[in-house]
Each structure stands twice: as structure tokens, then as C-alpha cells.
Design a protein around this motif. Structure first.
Motif, PDB file in Angstrom:
ATOM      1  N   GLY A  43      85.534   5.589 -46.197  1.00  0.00           N
ATOM      2  CA  GLY A  43      86.761   5.963 -46.899  1.00  0.00           C
ATOM      3  C   GLY A  43      87.948   5.119 -46.514  1.00  0.00           C
ATOM      4  O   GLY A  43      89.140   5.519 -46.332  1.00  0.00           O
ATOM      5  N   SER A  45      89.358   2.202 -47.086  1.00  0.00           N
ATOM      6  CA  SER A  45      90.376   1.574 -47.697  1.00  0.00           C
ATOM      7  C   SER A  45      90.961   2.638 -48.692  1.00  0.00           C
ATOM      8  O   SER A  45      92.264   2.523 -48.900  1.00  0.00           O
ATOM      9  CB  SER A  45      89.529   0.594 -49.048  1.00  0.00           C
ATOM     10  OG  SER A  45      88.716  -0.450 -48.232  1.00  0.00           O
ATOM     11  N   ARG A  70      84.992  -4.403 -53.390  1.00  0.00           N
ATOM     12  CA  ARG A  70      85.857  -4.042 -52.570  1.00  0.00           C
ATOM     13  C   ARG A  70      85.119  -3.972 -51.101  1.00  0.00           C
ATOM     14  O   ARG A  70      85.731  -3.508 -50.228  1.00  0.00           O
ATOM     15  CB  ARG A  70      86.511  -2.833 -52.824  1.00  0.00           C
ATOM     16  CG  ARG A  70      85.676  -1.460 -52.959  1.00  0.00           C
ATOM     17  CD  ARG A  70      86.734  -0.433 -53.451  1.00  0.00           C
ATOM     18  NE  ARG A  70      87.152   0.528 -52.572  1.00  0.00           N
ATOM     19  CZ  ARG A  70      88.169   1.112 -52.313  1.00  0.00           C
ATOM     20  NH1 ARG A  70      88.708   1.449 -53.644  1.00  0.00           N
ATOM     21  NH2 ARG A  70      88.511   1.809 -51.519  1.00  0.00           N
ATOM     22  N   ASP A 180      86.765  16.530 -45.923  1.00  0.00           N
ATOM     23  CA  ASP A 180      86.354  17.733 -46.889  1.00  0.00           C
ATOM     24  C   ASP A 180      85.134  17.996 -46.815  1.00  0.00           C
ATOM     25  O   ASP A 180      84.534  19.004 -47.296  1.00  0.00           O
ATOM     26  CB  ASP A 180      86.957  17.384 -48.045  1.00  0.00           C
ATOM     27  CG  ASP A 180      86.203  15.821 -48.471  1.00  0.00           C
ATOM     28  OD1 ASP A 180      86.252  14.979 -47.569  1.00  0.00           O
ATOM     29  OD2 ASP A 180      85.804  15.616 -49.695  1.00  0.00           O
ATOM     30  N   ARG A 250      91.339  15.380 -54.421  1.00  0.00           N
ATOM     31  CA  ARG A 250      89.780  15.239 -54.603  1.00  0.00           C
ATOM     32  C   ARG A 250      89.565  16.274 -55.505  1.00  0.00           C
ATOM     33  O   ARG A 250      89.413  17.606 -55.007  1.00  0.00           O
ATOM     34  CB  ARG A 250      88.995  14.868 -53.527  1.00  0.00           C
ATOM     35  CG  ARG A 250      89.440  13.747 -52.884  1.00  0.00           C
ATOM     36  CD  ARG A 250      88.381  13.369 -51.807  1.00  0.00           C
ATOM     37  NE  ARG A 250      87.345  12.789 -52.443  1.00  0.00           N
ATOM     38  CZ  ARG A 250      87.321  11.218 -52.884  1.00  0.00           C
ATOM     39  NH1 ARG A 250      88.335  10.659 -52.373  1.00  0.00           N
ATOM     40  NH2 ARG A 250      86.375  10.654 -53.341  1.00  0.00           N
TER      41      ARG A 250
HETATM   42  N1  LIG Z   1      84.489  13.336 -50.115  1.00  0.00           N
HETATM   43  C1  LIG Z   1      85.375  12.160 -49.765  1.00  0.00           C
HETATM   44  N2  LIG Z   1      85.111  10.891 -50.130  1.00  0.00           N
HETATM   45  C2  LIG Z   1      85.835  10.024 -50.120  1.00  0.00           C
HETATM   46  C3  LIG Z   1      87.093  10.011 -48.988  1.00  0.00           C
HETATM   47  N3  LIG Z   1      87.722   8.971 -48.973  1.00  0.00           N
HETATM   48  C4  LIG Z   1      86.916   7.898 -49.772  1.00  0.00           C
HETATM   49  N4  LIG Z   1      86.102   8.598 -50.337  1.00  0.00           N
HETATM   50  C5  LIG Z   1      84.998   8.101 -51.238  1.00  0.00           C
HETATM   51  O1  LIG Z   1      83.941   7.311 -50.351  1.00  0.00           O
HETATM   52  C6  LIG Z   1      83.485   6.309 -51.015  1.00  0.00           C
HETATM   53  C7  LIG Z   1      83.965   4.888 -50.266  1.00  0.00           C
HETATM   54  O2  LIG Z   1      85.456   4.736 -49.929  1.00  0.00           O
HETATM   55  P1  LIG Z   1      86.152   3.496 -49.421  1.00  0.00           P
HETATM   56  O3  LIG Z   1      87.493   3.661 -49.218  1.00  0.00           O
HETATM   57  O4  LIG Z   1      85.753   2.245 -50.277  1.00  0.00           O
HETATM   58  O5  LIG Z   1      85.343   3.377 -47.994  1.00  0.00           O
HETATM   59  P2  LIG Z   1      85.170   1.970 -46.940  1.00  0.00           P
HETATM   60  O6  LIG Z   1      84.049   1.355 -47.131  1.00  0.00           O
HETATM   61  O7  LIG Z   1      85.280   2.566 -45.543  1.00  0.00           O
HETATM   62  O8  LIG Z   1      86.560   1.422 -47.119  1.00  0.00           O
HETATM   63  C8  LIG Z   1      84.616   6.052 -52.477  1.00  0.00           C
HETATM   64  O9  LIG Z   1      83.549   6.243 -53.533  1.00  0.00           O
HETATM   65  C9  LIG Z   1      85.651   7.051 -52.196  1.00  0.00           C
HETATM   66  O10 LIG Z   1      86.005   7.682 -53.609  1.00  0.00           O
HETATM   67  C10 LIG Z   1      87.296  11.459 -48.691  1.00  0.00           C
HETATM   68  O11 LIG Z   1      88.263  11.795 -47.719  1.00  0.00           O
HETATM   69  N5  LIG Z   1      86.380  12.463 -48.929  1.00  0.00           N
END
Ligand SMILES: Nc1nc2c(ncn2[C@@H]2O[C@H](COP(=O)(O)OP(=O)(O)O)[C@@H](O)[C@H]2O)c(=O)[nH]1
Ligand SMILES: [Mg+2]
Length: 322
Positions: A43, A45, A70, A180, A250
Motif C-alpha cells: 500500500g 503508492s 503501477r 485494518d 475502505r
Molecule cells: N486492506 C488494505 N488494503 C490496502 C491498503 N492500502 C492499499 N491497499 C490495497 O493493496 C493493494 C496494493 O496497493 P499499492 O498501493 O499498489 O501497494 P504498493 O505496491 O506498496 O505500492 C491495492 O489493491 C490497494 O487497494 C490498506 O491500508 N488496507
């Protein structure tokens, strides 16, 4: 006729210096560089967008990302300008590839450390050039948000390795990602365990308590922050309707997690910390602690290379900032 003379004890006006400085710096704008580090899918990004997206007025770089592309496979910096009440903040977000993305994860942190040092090096080079720019573009990473997997158990061995390297070169602020997925009790226990592990491994995170520059108020603020760390955060790019009001959150099968509700997570604490209370100190600490360490090491190496004591070594062209 004589003009009425100003009495000697009249107002001199140097007390307006704070306003003069303020006016100048507001005109110049502010620069803040944040790096996000952690496993893919935690999460990163999303959180960055949750933190800053609503104030965005201009972005350069990779910004119109769609879901497909992404995933970050190399270190990328995206520059944004955000504005609030006439104050402009140039924000650089440095996104790093998560662990597990590469075939070889052994040295996944090396490119991250190199990136941070490269920014220090570029700054030093500009500082040392004869025709100094009046204002050097500051790309030094002021804050590294480190994303911890919400396992509820402990840090992973890779976390310890990476954190040990990171704290030597940058201000590290840890966050428990996707909080969460843990209950409030689980979060508290997890935090305790993480902090015990960090202490065991002598991993010294920002804000540091050994700085004499802080006054009592700042010290108290810092110790309250330290008690909160790592911030247990939830990010979202979507709105949900709660009690007829649209809020960032969410939706789950059991109800909504409201990102900006401090009963739900510590997002608000993180945002206040980053933007309201510690932005300037993060910038200053980067300059006075991390950059200064880098700079003196480089200059010592340079001195060593040209001093008579190094006569034994063949005279070679020395490139200190390669
Ligand atoms: N349950 C939950 N899901 C999240 C949260 N933040 C991001 N996600 C979900 O996790 C997935 C990956 O998020 P992303 O921001 O692309 O992760 P990154 O690879 O670390 O940049 C996406 O489907 C988001 O919607 C959070 O705080 N809680
Ligand atoms: Mg990402």
C-alpha cells in the motif's frame, strides 16, 4: 527647514526579520523529498496518494498510472507541487521497487542506499563548484517511510537488514501497513514487539533523542511521537459514505474503515507529523546529520588522498564522488 529627527531610541525594526524571512521563503517555496520502502503490495503508492493527492496542483513524471503498470520495478522520483493557503510545497516522492520483485533479493537494498548517497553526492558537488548556484536544488531524501508487513508477529529478517543500512543514511519513519488487517489489541502488541526488536538491534530511528538542539517542548513532542511509532496506517484512494457523508475510507463486509478517523488508524498522526510538526526538522536533520556525515567522510577521503601520508600510494587522479 529641518526634517523632524528620529529620536535615537526609536524603533529600529530588526524584529521584522522573522517576517522578512517568512516572506522570502514563502516566495521561494519549500522542498520536501519522501521515499517509500517496503514489500510490493503493502500500500505504498496508495498511502502516498492518500497523504497528498487532494492538494496536488501539478505533477511531473509517472503520474497517470493505471493499475496495470503501477508496480514499480526501479527507483522512480515523481515531483509534485502542492499548495495550501498560498504556501507552495514541492514534493518529491521516491518510489522504490519492493522486495520480492527481483530474482535476487539479497541486495535489494543496495540500489536504495545508492540512490540516497547519490543525492548527497550531487548536492556536495554543487556545493563545491566555484560558481555556486545561489540556491542548490535539494534532492536529498528527507524522510524514508518504511512499510512493515502487518503480520502481527515480528519484523522479518530482511527488515532488520534493510533498516540497519537505511538508518545510517536517512531519517527512517516506520509504519505498519494495512493496519485494518489487525485488531487494536494486535496492533499494540505488534508495536511493542517491533520496538523491542529495533532496540535489540540498536536501530536508531527518527526523531533522535540525542540532539541538544531541541527545546523542552520539542523533546516532549518527540517522545510522544516515539511512543506512537510505528504508525499503524490505512490508505485508500476511494471515498465511502458514512452517516450520509463522503469520507476517504475502505469498505469492508463489516463496515467502513475511515482513514482520517483516529479511532480507526493513525493516518492523521502520520500526516500531522510529516506536514505540520516535523517537516522542517526532517529537512534540517537530513542536512545537519546525514548529509554532514556523508560530506565529512568524502572530504576526509579527499584529504587522505592528497596528504603526504599517502605518498606510498601512487599518485592517481582521485575521483571522490564517483
Ligand atoms: N486492506 C488494505 N488494503 C490496502 C491498503 N492500502 C492499499 N491497499 C490495497 O493493496 C493493494 C496494493 O496497493 P499499492 O498501493 O499498489 O501497494 P504498493 O505496491 O506498496 O505500492 C491495492 O489493491 C490497494 O487497494 C490498506 O491500508 N488496507
Ligand atoms: Mg507502488
Amino acid at each position: 527647514m529641518f526634517q523632524e529627527q528620529t529620536p535615537l531610541n526609536a524603533y529600529v525594526g530588526f524584529d521584522t526579520i522573522t517576517q522578512q524571512i517568512e516572506k522570502k521563503s514563502i516566495k521561494r517555496g519549500f522542498q520536501f523529498n519522501v521515499m517509500v520502502v517496503g514489500q510490493t503490495g503493502l500500500g505504498k503508492s496508495t498511502l502516498v496518494n492518500t497523504l497528498f493527492a487532494s492538494h496536488l496542483i501539478e505533477s511531473k513524471g509517472r503520474h497517470n498510472v493505471d493499475e496495470l503498470d503501477r508496480q514499480t520495478t526501479r527507483i522512480e522520483a515523481v515531483s509534485h507541487v502542492i499548495e495550501e493557503n498560498g504556501v507552495r510545497l514541492r514534493l518529491n516522492i521516491v518510489d522504490t521497487p519492493g522486495y520480492g520483485d527481483q530474482v535476487n533479493n539479497e541486495d535489494c537494498w543496495e540500489s536504495i542506499i545508492k540512490y540516497i548517497k547519490d543525492q548527497h553526492s550531487a548536492y556536495l558537488r554543487k556545493e563545491l563548484t566555484a560558481q555556486r548556484e545561489r540556491l542548490i536544488q535539494d534532492n536529498r531524501v528527507h524522510c524514508c517511510l518504511y512499510f512493515i508487513t502487518p503480520s502481527g508477529h515480528s519484523l522479518k529478517p530482511i527488515d532488520i537488514i534493510v533498516l540497519k543500512k537505511l538508518v545510517q543514511v536517512v531519517n527512517v519513519v516506520p509504519v505498519i501497513a494495512k493496519a485494518d488487517s489487525l485488531t487494536i489489541e494486535e496492533r499494540a502488541a505488534f508495536k511493542k514487539r517491533i520496538n523491542a526488536e529495533l532496540a535489540f538491534h540498536n536501530i536508531d530511528l527518527y526523531p533522535y533523542d540525542n540532539t541538544e538542539d531541541y527545546d523542552d517542548e520539542e523533546r516532549m513532542l518527540n517522545s510522544s511521537i516515539r511512543e506512537l511509532l510505528p504508525f499503524a496506517v490505512v490508505g485508500s484512494e476511494k471515498q465511502v459514505v458514512v452517516n450520509g457523508k463522503a469520507v476517504i475510507g475502505r469498505k469492508t463486509r463489516w463496515g467502513a474503515v475511515v482513514v482520517e478517523d483516529e479511532n480507526h488508524c493513525e493516518f492523521i498522526h502520520l500526516r500531522n507529523f510529516l506536514t505540520r510538526t516535523h517537516l522542517q526538522d526532517l529537512v534540517e536533520t537530513t542536512s545537519m546529520v546525514h548529509y554532514e556525515t556523508f560530506r565529512s567522510n568524502q572530504l576526509l577521503a579527499l584529504k587522505g588522498a592528497v596528504s603526504p601520508s599517502s605518498e606510498a600510494a601512487p599518485a592517481k587522479a582521485f575521483t571522490p564522488f564517483a
